[in-house]
Write an enzyme that holds these catalytic residues in place. Structure first.
Site, mmCIF file in Angstrom:
data_model
loop_
_atom_site.group_PDB
_atom_site.id
_atom_site.type_symbol
_atom_site.label_atom_id
_atom_site.label_comp_id
_atom_site.label_asym_id
_atom_site.label_seq_id
_atom_site.Cartn_x
_atom_site.Cartn_y
_atom_site.Cartn_z
ATOM 1 N N CYS B 99 0.897 -1.144 0.000
ATOM 2 C CA CYS B 99 0.000 0.000 0.000
ATOM 3 C C CYS B 99 0.944 1.204 0.000
ATOM 4 O O CYS B 99 1.954 1.191 0.700
ATOM 5 C CB CYS B 99 -0.840 -0.029 1.275
ATOM 6 S SG CYS B 99 -1.915 1.390 1.430
ATOM 7 N N GLU B 207 -6.688 12.054 -5.097
ATOM 8 C CA GLU B 207 -7.030 13.399 -4.629
ATOM 9 C C GLU B 207 -6.343 14.480 -5.453
ATOM 10 O O GLU B 207 -5.146 14.374 -5.755
ATOM 11 C CB GLU B 207 -6.637 13.529 -3.148
ATOM 12 C CG GLU B 207 -7.160 14.781 -2.475
ATOM 13 C CD GLU B 207 -7.069 14.682 -0.960
ATOM 14 O OE1 GLU B 207 -8.032 14.189 -0.331
ATOM 15 O OE2 GLU B 207 -6.027 15.079 -0.394
ATOM 16 N N HIS B 331 4.308 1.907 1.841
ATOM 17 C CA HIS B 331 4.008 1.955 3.276
ATOM 18 C C HIS B 331 4.145 0.593 3.947
ATOM 19 O O HIS B 331 4.442 0.536 5.123
ATOM 20 C CB HIS B 331 2.563 2.427 3.521
ATOM 21 C CG HIS B 331 2.301 3.828 3.113
ATOM 22 N ND1 HIS B 331 1.052 4.314 2.869
ATOM 23 C CD2 HIS B 331 3.153 4.861 2.905
ATOM 24 C CE1 HIS B 331 1.133 5.589 2.533
ATOM 25 N NE2 HIS B 331 2.393 5.935 2.541
ATOM 26 N N SER B 382 -5.858 13.192 6.042
ATOM 27 C CA SER B 382 -7.255 12.845 5.800
ATOM 28 C C SER B 382 -7.785 13.693 4.644
ATOM 29 O O SER B 382 -7.167 14.683 4.260
ATOM 30 C CB SER B 382 -8.087 13.114 7.049
ATOM 31 O OG SER B 382 -8.400 14.487 7.138
ATOM 32 N N SER B 387 -2.414 17.175 3.074
ATOM 33 C CA SER B 387 -1.306 16.227 3.032
ATOM 34 C C SER B 387 0.003 17.011 3.026
ATOM 35 O O SER B 387 -0.002 18.235 2.910
ATOM 36 C CB SER B 387 -1.412 15.362 1.766
ATOM 37 O OG SER B 387 -2.598 14.580 1.818
ATOM 38 N N HIS B 405 3.484 8.046 7.689
ATOM 39 C CA HIS B 405 2.882 7.774 6.371
ATOM 40 C C HIS B 405 1.564 8.518 6.182
ATOM 41 O O HIS B 405 1.074 8.624 5.076
ATOM 42 C CB HIS B 405 2.685 6.274 6.179
ATOM 43 C CG HIS B 405 1.430 5.716 6.780
ATOM 44 N ND1 HIS B 405 1.056 5.923 8.088
ATOM 45 C CD2 HIS B 405 0.461 4.934 6.235
ATOM 46 C CE1 HIS B 405 -0.082 5.311 8.330
ATOM 47 N NE2 HIS B 405 -0.471 4.700 7.236
ATOM 48 N N LYS B 481 -13.137 8.661 -3.516
ATOM 49 C CA LYS B 481 -12.952 7.645 -2.480
ATOM 50 C C LYS B 481 -13.487 6.318 -2.988
ATOM 51 O O LYS B 481 -14.555 6.254 -3.584
ATOM 52 C CB LYS B 481 -13.750 8.000 -1.228
ATOM 53 C CG LYS B 481 -13.285 9.229 -0.491
ATOM 54 C CD LYS B 481 -11.927 9.090 0.140
ATOM 55 C CE LYS B 481 -11.932 8.213 1.354
ATOM 56 N NZ LYS B 481 -10.596 8.192 2.007
#
Lengths: 143, 482
Positions: B99, B207, B331, B382, B387, B405, B481
């Protein structure tokens, strides 16, 4: 709801407890709980496709782990949302077996309202035990 | 494990001594501000001290400032293992192998994109498969799937889904060595073959973000990372290896669990089931995990390719439109890396679960163009809060060059669903300038900003702990999402 959420095990994932009078009832409720965490309108899954098979496990908890993973496998590999229909658990410590029939239908993004995808059934906090003559299973789903 | 056993080392380092729990081979260290530490749930302390019991662990079991409880390792858990005497543990990597996050830079500005934000988000929602049961951008035959497991991003480029600069700007060049398809089960192949090039669900997203005025803290490094200036538009992709990686993790967790007695291990959590790294079983898992690492790189590459096509469809009239990979970070991995141990360089197996590698300036393992600045570190906050981009620093040597992360959860998924309503959240976010499309409103509620820690404090804690340096903050404008 035929299952309880266990709040104090993990923030990132979902921990679930199910209870039944027999191992078979616990397997059926556990499979339903897994689908309920993924599909909001789980009750609207029609039993039009059936999948049967047999799995093995050294203990009831490992057998339960294998069973839930079978449901996840069919979801990703064949795009099927399957609920437990018939379960038969046999054997003894060291060699348990589960004959299962799952029933459901192909994922339809227009009809099925999804919550989250369960990636895997973990072994963290995995338990299958008897308390006051009731079978209880606990498991954590990675979402 | 009680949190009152935690000792303060300095303002951003806390330790649970090796003697605090039976079987701990090293101390556990938590890097966080006092307030982040106090917000961590008790299970974090239990899980990170469990990690400290792993055979062959070196130095410390580290937990990053975004740490929260998971299974086996906490999310944000890091362990360096001596491969000659130690183990590899699927629970230290997670089900979603590799991931990770990829960041794309563009030369589009906020003023160019804002009037078309809904058109862009709607096109991305249609064009990038997301949600439960979604099929990927490609469907791979068995032969092609084997090639992809070995080739990763290189396979994508050879097959017309990318360009050389993508290859240059990924950890491991998007193609980790040691991937052997023979170690992958039939079930993993069946589960993954049709999902390559899809976002999935949960906390995965795509995003559109902007570097707002005042949020670029190091202009020179930001420019090097493709952020041309204030109001530059970037795209962040967060996803992993999908059902393929999940099945590999399941297969080997089952296998290792049944072998713990024969290996002579008694671990405090079955999810930490492990195998000696150099055993046949350990090497099989390592090979299969490397296949999943490459499929995750490929997954993000295919999504990048589709995003680029959509951006060119909508903004193609812009002369010299540029959409490039800044970097792609993992990650959830276990990687063999050389680190200084007791004054000498040694190859160790670094397990990172919900944590980011952050190599310092000069590292030969980061792209040449970034070598002076340090590795780009991409921190997905979030969907409401924003970010960050950081860069690797020498001071992160104590965590084996590892940092945060993301934000890290502060409430469970069930608590978040009880507190937030997905449709109301969508409307509220739109009123604040964040247009969001989702395959699941229930899933959206679980990912509400209020379910996560304050990303500003998490990143500040990472920087003050010496785990990287902040380059820029990115503000969300549009989000898909899963």
């Amino acid at each position: 709801m035929d299952y309880e959420l266990i709040e104090d095990i993990t923030f990132a994932d979902v921990a679930v407890r199910v209870k039944g009078d027999t191992p078979e009832e616990v397997f059926i409720k556990g499979g339903s709980a897994l689908l309920s965490e993924m599909v909001e309108n789980r009750g609207e899954i029609s039993p039009v496709v059936k999948k049967s098979g047999e799995i093995k496990g050294e203990s009831l908890e490992l057998l339960y782990f294998e069973f839930l993973n079978e449901i996840l496998f069919f979801k990703d590999a064949e795009g099927l949302l399957l609920l437990p229909e018939k379960i038969r658990v046999t054997g003894s410590p060291g060699d348990y077996r589960c004959l299962f029939t799952l029933a459901g239908e192909r994922i339809d993004m227009d009809r099925h309202r999804f919550r989250v995808d369960v990636k895997g059934v973990t072994m963290h906090g995995l338990k299958f035990y008897i308390e006051n003559e009731t079978y209880i299973a606990e498991s954590v789903f990675d979402v | 494990m009680r949190s009152d056993l935690v000792k303060k080392i300095d303002d951003y380092t806390f330790e649970i001594p090796a003697g605090a729990k039976k079987g701990m081979n090293v101390p556990a260290r938590i890097y966080a501000s006092e307030s982040l530490l106090n917000d961590m749930d008790e299970a974090v302390f239990t899980q990170i001290t469990n990690v400290a019991t792993l055979p062959g662990i070196i130095g410390e079991a580290a937990c990053m400032p975004d740490g929260h409880s998971g299974y086996g390792f906490p999310i944000g858990g890091v362990a360096a293992i001596d491969p000659d005497v130690g183990v590899i543990s699927p629970g230290g990597i997670g089900f979603d192998i590799n991931c990770g996050v990829r960041l794309l830079s563009t030369n589009l500005t906020y003023d160019e994109v804002h009037p078309k934000m809904k058109e862009l988000v709607d096109a991305l929602f249609r064009g990038v498969p997301s949600g439960v049961g979604s099929h990927g951008i490609v469907s791979l035959s068995p032969g092609k799937f084997d090639e992809a497991m070995i080739g990763g991003v290189e396979w994508a480029i050879k097959n017309g889904y990318g360009e050389k600069s993508d290859f240059d700007c990924c950890e491991e060049n998007g193609k980790i060595s040691g991937a052997d398809p023979a170690s992958v089960s039939k079930k993993a192949r069946e589960r993954g073959a049709h999902q390559v090039g899809s976002l999935g669900s949960g906390n995965h997203y795509l995003e559109i973000q902007v570097a707002r005025k005042g949020n670029i803290y190091d202009r020179e490094t930001a420019a090097l990372f493709g952020i041309e200036g204030e109001n530059s538009i970037v795209i962040m992709i967060h996803t992993g290896s999908r059902g393929f990686g999940h099945q590999i993790a399941t297969d080997y967790l089952r296998s290792f669990s049944s072998l713990q007695n024969s290996f002579g291990y008694t671990l405090p959590d079955r999810e930490l089931a492990c195998a000696p790294f150099h055993s046949e079983e350990g090497q099989m898992y390592f090979s299969a995990m490397n296949c999943a690492i490459n499929i995750a790189f490929l997954n993000r590459q295919l999504i990048k390719h589709r995003v680029k096509e959509i951006l060119f469809d909508i903004f193609g009239s812009k002369k010299g439109l540029r959409v490039e990979t800044v970097y792609d970070v993992c990650h959830n991995t276990a990687k063999l890396e050389k680190h200084r141990i007791d004054g000498a360089m040694k190859e160790v197996l670094i397990h990172r679960k919900g944590a980011t590698r952050a190599f310092p300036p000069g590292s030969k393992d980061i792209p040449e163009k970034y070598r002076q600045a340090g590795q780009p570190v991409l921190i997905g906050g979030s969907m409401e809060s924003g970010s960050y981009i950081m860069c690797g620093t020498e001071s992160a040597e104590r965590t084996f060059f590892t940092t945060v992360h993301g934000s890290g959860r502060v409430m469970s998924r069930h608590q978040a669903k009880s507190r937030f309503n997905g449709r109301e959240l969508q409307r509220s976010m739109e009123s604040r300038g964040i247009y969001i499309r989702t395959a699941s409103y229930s899933g959206l509620a679980e990912e509400a900003g209020g379910a996560y820690k304050d990303v500003d404090e998490v990143v500040a804690s990472a920087e003050k702990s010496g785990l990287g340096r902040v380059v820029a903050k990115l503000t969300p404008l549009g989000n898909i999402k899963g």
